[in-house]
Write an enzyme that holds these catalytic residues in place. Structure first.
Site, short mmCIF file in Angstrom:
data_model
loop_
_atom_site.label_atom_id
_atom_site.label_comp_id
_atom_site.label_asym_id
_atom_site.label_seq_id
_atom_site.Cartn_x
_atom_site.Cartn_y
_atom_site.Cartn_z
N GLU A 84 7.01 -1.93 -2.73
CA GLU A 84 7.91 -0.86 -3.16
C GLU A 84 8.87 -0.43 -2.05
O GLU A 84 9.79 0.34 -2.30
CB GLU A 84 7.12 0.33 -3.70
CG GLU A 84 6.32 1.10 -2.68
CD GLU A 84 5.52 2.23 -3.34
OE1 GLU A 84 5.11 2.08 -4.50
OE2 GLU A 84 5.31 3.25 -2.66
N GLN A 124 -0.10 -2.37 -1.41
CA GLN A 124 -1.36 -3.06 -1.70
C GLN A 124 -2.55 -2.10 -1.80
O GLN A 124 -3.42 -2.27 -2.65
CB GLN A 124 -1.60 -4.12 -0.62
CG GLN A 124 -2.76 -5.04 -0.96
CD GLN A 124 -2.92 -6.15 0.06
OE1 GLN A 124 -1.94 -6.67 0.57
NE2 GLN A 124 -4.16 -6.51 0.37
#
Ligand SMILES: [Zn+2]
Length: 193
Positions: A84, A124
């Site tokens: 992101e 993650q």
């Protein structure tokens, strides 16, 4: 996801044209004419996970166990996501285990959960927790373990440029957190990291 209406496809394609010009190229040259359209289509695939509710996938499909209470483990689930921070690929594998209490679910559904969360913009650590929490909430197992190992292209192709580095994250709940034997069995089964 936000209060703003989703931009139109034409607006999304115009944004890609802007990035092509920003990169220093000419969006009208022959090789690039179809690129905004292709990029937007690719984005539809990369980010298809926003259109689905992962909890729903499990809720629709779980079955009562009939007494099966051994660990269920799915190893090496291929994972393709996007970070992101840079919107570049995160490529790796996920391992998921749970210890059923009264519900089990088809293994393909576990892989689908990974896919739905992966096909969003992610970090993650968050993705690892989301997968574990969703399984925990819907299946109400005695425990859940999720390990993800992945390479981040924002680290391998830009910035510090460290190819070959994998990031490993894990989320252990219930028996996998509290019972060293269960945790050990899981880590043994997924093999050396
Ligand atoms: Zn990144």
């Amino acid at each position: 996801m936000t209060g703003e209406p989703r931009p139109s496809r034409a607006e999304a394609e115009a944004a890609v044209r802007t990035l092509l010009r920003w990169a220093g190229d000419d969006p009208d040259r022959e090789g690039l004419v179809g690129t905004p359209d292709r990029v937007v289509r690719a984005y539809e695939e990369f980010f298809a996970g926003y259109q689905e509710d992962p909890a729903d996938i499990l809720r629709r499909t779980f079955e009562e166990t009939d007494g099966y209470d051994e660990m269920v483990l799915l190893k090496d689930i291929r994972l393709e996501s996007h970070c992101e921070h840079h919107m570049v690929p995160i490529i790796g594998v996920a391992h998921i285990a749970y210890l059923p209490d009264h519900r089990v679910v088809g293994i393909s559904k576990l892989a689908r959960i990974v896919e739905v969360f992966a096909k969003r913009l992610q970090i993650q650590e968050k993705m690892t927790a989301q997968i574990a929490n969703t399984i925990n909430e819907v299946l109400e197992p005695k425990g859940v373990a999720v390990v993800i190992e992945a390479a981040h292209q924002c680290m391998t192709t830009r910035g510090v440029k460290k190819p070959g580095v994998n990031m490993v994250t894990s989320r252990m709940l219930g028996a996998f957190r509290d019972d060293p034997t269960t945790r050990k069995e899981f880590l043994h089964m997924i093999g050396p990291r």
